[in-house]
Structures are given as C-alpha cells and as structure tokens.
Design a protein around this motif. Structure first.
Motif, short mmCIF file in Angstrom:
data_model
loop_
_atom_site.label_atom_id
_atom_site.label_comp_id
_atom_site.label_asym_id
_atom_site.label_seq_id
_atom_site.Cartn_x
_atom_site.Cartn_y
_atom_site.Cartn_z
N VAL A 39 0.85 -1.18 0.00
CA VAL A 39 0.00 0.00 0.00
C VAL A 39 0.89 1.24 0.00
CG1 VAL A 39 -1.85 1.25 1.16
CG2 VAL A 39 -1.79 -1.25 1.26
N TYR A 40 0.79 2.03 -1.07
CA TYR A 40 1.58 3.26 -1.17
C TYR A 40 0.84 4.40 -0.48
CZ TYR A 40 4.78 0.97 -4.35
OH TYR A 40 5.71 0.12 -4.88
N GLN A 41 1.57 5.13 0.39
CA GLN A 41 0.99 6.23 1.16
C GLN A 41 1.99 7.36 1.26
OE1 GLN A 41 -0.98 4.31 4.90
NE2 GLN A 41 0.37 2.77 4.00
N GLY A 42 1.48 8.59 1.27
CA GLY A 42 2.33 9.75 1.44
C GLY A 42 2.70 9.94 2.90
N ARG A 43 3.94 10.37 3.15
CA ARG A 43 4.40 10.65 4.50
C ARG A 43 4.93 12.08 4.53
NH1 ARG A 43 1.48 7.10 6.29
NH2 ARG A 43 2.14 4.93 6.50
N GLY A 44 4.21 12.94 5.20
CA GLY A 44 4.63 14.33 5.31
C GLY A 44 3.43 15.22 5.48
N LEU A 45 3.69 16.48 5.77
CA LEU A 45 2.63 17.45 5.96
C LEU A 45 1.93 17.68 4.63
CD1 LEU A 45 1.31 19.28 8.05
CD2 LEU A 45 2.94 21.07 7.42
N GLY A 46 0.73 17.15 4.51
CA GLY A 46 0.01 17.14 3.25
C GLY A 46 -0.33 15.73 2.79
#
Length: 545
Positions: free
Chosen positions: A145-152
């Motif tokens: 599962v690809y997920q963004g990590r960071g503010l936003g």
C-alpha cells in the motif's frame, strides 16, 4: 465513439475551476510562510499539553478538518507522522526525482520499492539511506500500500488527478449520503479549495510532453473506447511554461511519486495554508499517535511517539484533547482503532471497525508499441487523459493513461486501471506481536485483472500490439500486488454514524478515506475531501459549542 476526450464533469464549470485554481495558487504562495510558522519548533506539542481539538494526520480528511475547525474559531493541533517538506536538500530541491532517488524518496527503507520494480526483467530498485522519506510502501501479507508521508499526506506523492465519481456509483457505495447535496455543494466546494484546473485542449494536442497520452488515446478510440480529460491539482499554466523552458521543470522533470518541487497544489499550499492563515493552527510533525483512550472527566488522552529522521523513537508524550479527529488515512486510522479495540483502550467500538477495506480495484499494466509509434522521451508525470469504460456491465474500468518518464524513448504505454472489484478485506490485531495485518490476498485482484483484460486485450488485438511482461516482475503482465488508493476499514454508517462519529465515544471522529467502503471507481481524493467537508460542517453545527 468520440474523436476527442469528453469533459469529465458537466456539473462543475470549466471557468469556475480556472478561477478557483488561480485563487488557490495565489493564496498558497502567500500563506506558505504562515504554515511554516504553524509547524515551527515552538508549536510542537509537549508532554502534558491540553488542546481543544487534535487532528491525527494531515492528508485530505485532516486538512479539511483543520481548516473548517480553525475557521470556526477553534484552536486546532495537527499531528503528522511525516516531515514538513519545506527545506531544500544539498541539491537545492525539497524533493528528489524518480530517475535518481535518494533518501528523501522512501519512508524508512534502505532500498526503493517502486511500483515498476523491473525493466527487461532486471530489478531496478536502488539502494538509499534510511530516512523518513516522503513515500511509504507498507507491506501486508498480500499487498503493498503506497501512502504519502509528510505534511500534506497523499497530496505530496499522487498524480494530482481530481476526478469525480460517477453519480450512480457514488449512490451505490454510500447510500446513506445525500448525493444531491454532495454534487451540488460539497464536491464543488472541495474542488474550489483544492485548486482544480483543466488542461487546455489545444495546448494538449501540440505539447510534446503529452505525446504518450495522445498515442494511447488514439489507440483507445480506434479500438472502440471512449476517453476523457482528467482535471488536476497540478497547475497546467505552470506546466506550459515548463514545456517552453521558462521555469524550473517538475512534472516535466520526472517528479511525481517522490514529490513535486513546483507546480502541484498539494494540501500544504491550499487547505493547510488557509488553516494556518487563521492563526489558530499548530502543527506537530514526525510524531506518531500510538494510543487514544478516554480521559477522566471527558476528552481523550493521546499517546505520541516522536521520531528521528532514521525512524528511531526519541521521545514519548501524552496530551489531552477535548476532541480527536482521526485522519491518518484508511490504513493508519483503521490500524489504530483495531488496536485500541483489541487492547481495551477504546471499549465498545463496534464490530464493523476494521472491516470493508478495498484497494479501489487498482491494477497496473503496460503495452509495447510499434517502433513507428514513439511515446516521447519528454513526458509529463501528471496524467491528463483516462479511458472510460465504466459503463461496461461485464467489467467496469476507468484506466488512467499513465506516464513512463524515464527520460528516454521506451515505446511503452502504461496504465493504472481502476475497476469495480467486489472483494474486501479486514484489519486483524495480532496479540502476540501487537501488530495489525490486513487479510487481503493477491488473488482477490483477479476480478480487476479480468475487467482490465477486456479493455487491453481488445486494444492489443486491434492495434497488433502486445503486453509488456518485464516491468512488474519476470514474465509478469499485471501489477496486481499494490495499490495507490487504500479505502475503507471504518466504513461510514457502519463503523461510525452517518457523519463519522464513533458510537459510544463522544468527541471521537473518523474523517478520512477509511469511511469509504473500498472503492470509488476513480481516483478517490476529491471524494474523500468532499465527504470530509460534508461531515465537518455537520459536526461543527451540532457538536461544538
């Protein structure tokens, strides 16, 4: 069969989207400094703090929640496990590109884990330094599962495709939600705030960076399929300047899954920037919420683990919040609630918590074109066209015509197919390890492969082309072990009430993609955003003083 793509949404005008996009871009530029101050060291939550509202996660649901709470006069703290991506690296850029990834690319890995991990059957993933990078490839027993990590959150790493779901399908997946209100009020509100804009069709027809999209579009039309332009939160006016070599290249510089240095209207430039401009937002980055439990006298005690840039735990804190809004994404929110239910920290959570997860029917595939059909060495990393075969009752498909921005001519046509896959999975707590796994099995993607095959077998047959079988493994045609679009796990009106409230736990809410039961039929972030707009409006009007 049309000769040109159809507009994607007759219910939201093109002129309105252009005005909204320009306004959002201008605001994002002016409010970026305010967001930086909101996430400064002085704003970081300390052990023992007490806050009126705590938002866990800064993706689409969390960003909407933060903006509307702060606009309602409520001091709001956002906790994000990733970094605030606002500091350039040694190369002068905040983000790295796809061709030369470095430690900024992946979350706590020592080797990249790209969706296309092979070329000519040879592994192409590269060693990197372990770092709290911007993209997470979280591996479960049967899927990545690809997920963004960071503010936003995911807005930092997605392809910016702002697509409305088919209304009849929206009514099918979320029958308890008033579709008239969604399409009349909340979808337009979300698209305006996100800064959605459309590509200029005349420019698209001549732009070298979209040769690959025109080729796939024309082959789809010649094979009997319809296509449609895809609205975007990438600034197409900026992209046109990239094409003219008037500005620094981002979409045309192989930047997408590891972040965009320019051009993209990610949440830190729209919703979160607007929340910061109220003066009521504070942001705590690189902190993971590990527990939520009722506090004596009301509200919730929230446990946080502060992370260093190599993933080491450097501090543990507890804070008290009058209200907690869970927006850590389908995976993050579901895993947290399943663990809290299993360990008794949130007693009384319903049996539906953890259920109803799906991968939005994602499956990737590529075709090999003829040598006289080049796709172009310069490719925009932001898709602008999709094949719309959703009306096929035997296998609905919406297929993004995706780029392959390697910097060289490849003669490859790549697609991310979104299908109507009926299979669902659930999150399960392992008492022995304390971990939460997902029951999805790779073979559950067979309906997606079958639906996509109906389209691409036909195109291959009529265009005398073949599949590439060297990009997702050795002799492997389908990218069926990954998803960009995790959905479900805390389904609306099942695990929660009809507005995201968790029954038996007043002041505890779910505000993200976990509310959507596994599928939207298109890229889901506009649906997540609009649903959060609907839910937080109701919560503010009825639950808050």
């Amino acid at each position: 069969m049309p000769s040109h793509p159809r507009p994607p949404s007759p219910e939201i005008s093109r002129r309105g989207l252009l005005r909204a996009g320009a306004a959002a871009a201008a605001f994002g530029a002016s409010a970026g400094a305010l967001l930086a101050r909101a996430s400064a060291a002085s704003a970081v939550l300390s052990d023992g703090d007490h806050v009126p509202a705590l938002v866990v996660g800064s993706g689409y649901g969390g960003a909407v929640t933060a903006l509307r709470l702060t606009q309602a006069g409520i001091a709001t703290s956002v906790v994000e496990m990733g970094m605030a991506w606002n500091t350039p690296g040694p190369d002068g850029n905040v983000f790295c590109d796809m061709i030369k990834p470095d430690q900024r690319s992946f979350w706590l890995r020592t080797r990249t884990d790209q969706p296309l991990g092979y070329f000519l059957g040879i592994p192409v993933n590269k060693p990197i330094g372990r770092y709290t990078g911007v993209l997470d490839s979280e591996a479960f027993s049967g899927i990545r599962v690809y997920q963004g990590r960071g503010l936003g959150g995911g807005s930092l790493v997605n392809g910016a495709m702002a697509v409305l779901p088919k209304r009849e399908y929206f009514e099918e997946i979320l029958p308890s939600v008033d579709a008239d209100a969604m399409y009349r009020t909340y979808f337009p509100r979300a698209m305006a705030a996100l800064g959605v804009n459309n590509v200029d069709p005349a420019w698209f027809e001549s732009a070298a960076c979209y040769r690959y999209a025109r080729l796939s579009r024309d082959e789809a039309h010649a094979s009997g399929y319809r296509t449609t332009f895809i609205p975007s939160v990438y600034d197409f006016a900026y992209m046109a300047q990239e094409q003219a070599n008037a500005v620094a290249r981002s979409a045309l510089g192989s930047e997408v899954i590891y972040g965009n240095n320019h051009g993209k209207r990610s949440l830190d430039k729209t919703y979160l920037a607007a929340a910061a401009a109220t003066g009521r937002l504070t942001v705590t980055t690189q902190h993971v919420v590990t527990a939520v439990a009722p506090a004596n006298g009301g509200g919730y005690v929230v446990t946080l683990t502060q992370l260093g840039t190599t993933g080491d735990a450097v501090n543990t804190k507890t804070v008290r919040a009058d209200r907690v809004f869970l927006a850590a994404g389908s995976v993050g929110t579901s895993k947290l609630l399943v663990a809290m239910k299993a360990t008794g920290k949130l007693p009384g959570l319903g049996d539906a918590v953890g259920h109803g997860w799906g991968n939005n029917g994602n499956v990737m595939v590529a075709r090999a074109n003829h040598v006289w059909q080049p796709t172009g060495s310069l490719q925009s990393a932001m898709p602008a066209v999709g094949i719309d075969n959703w009306a096929d009752p035997a296998g609905p498909v919406f297929a993004e015509i995706a780029p392959f921005p390697s910097g060289n001519e490849t003669w490859i046509s790549l697609y991310l197919a979104i299908t109507k896959n009926p299979h669902r999975a659930r999150f399960v707590y392992n008492a022995g390890t304390g971990a939460v796994d997902l029951t999805w099995r790779t073979e559950q993607n067979q309906p997606s492969i079958d639906a996509a095959s109906r389209v691409f077998d036909t195109i291959n047959r009529r265009q005398a082309t073949i599949y590439r079988s060297d990009l997702f493994g050795v002799c492997k045609v389908w990218g069926d072990d990954l998803t960009y679009h995790p959905l479900g796990g805390c389904v609306l009106d099942q695990a929660t009430d009809n507005y995201g409230r968790l029954p038996g736990h007043p002041g505890l809410y779910v505000m993200d993609g976990s509310l959507i039961p596994g599928s939207t039929g298109v890229n889901p972030f506009v649906t997540i955003t609009a649903l959060a707009e609907r839910n937080i409006e109701k919560i503010i009007s009825t639950d808050l003083p």
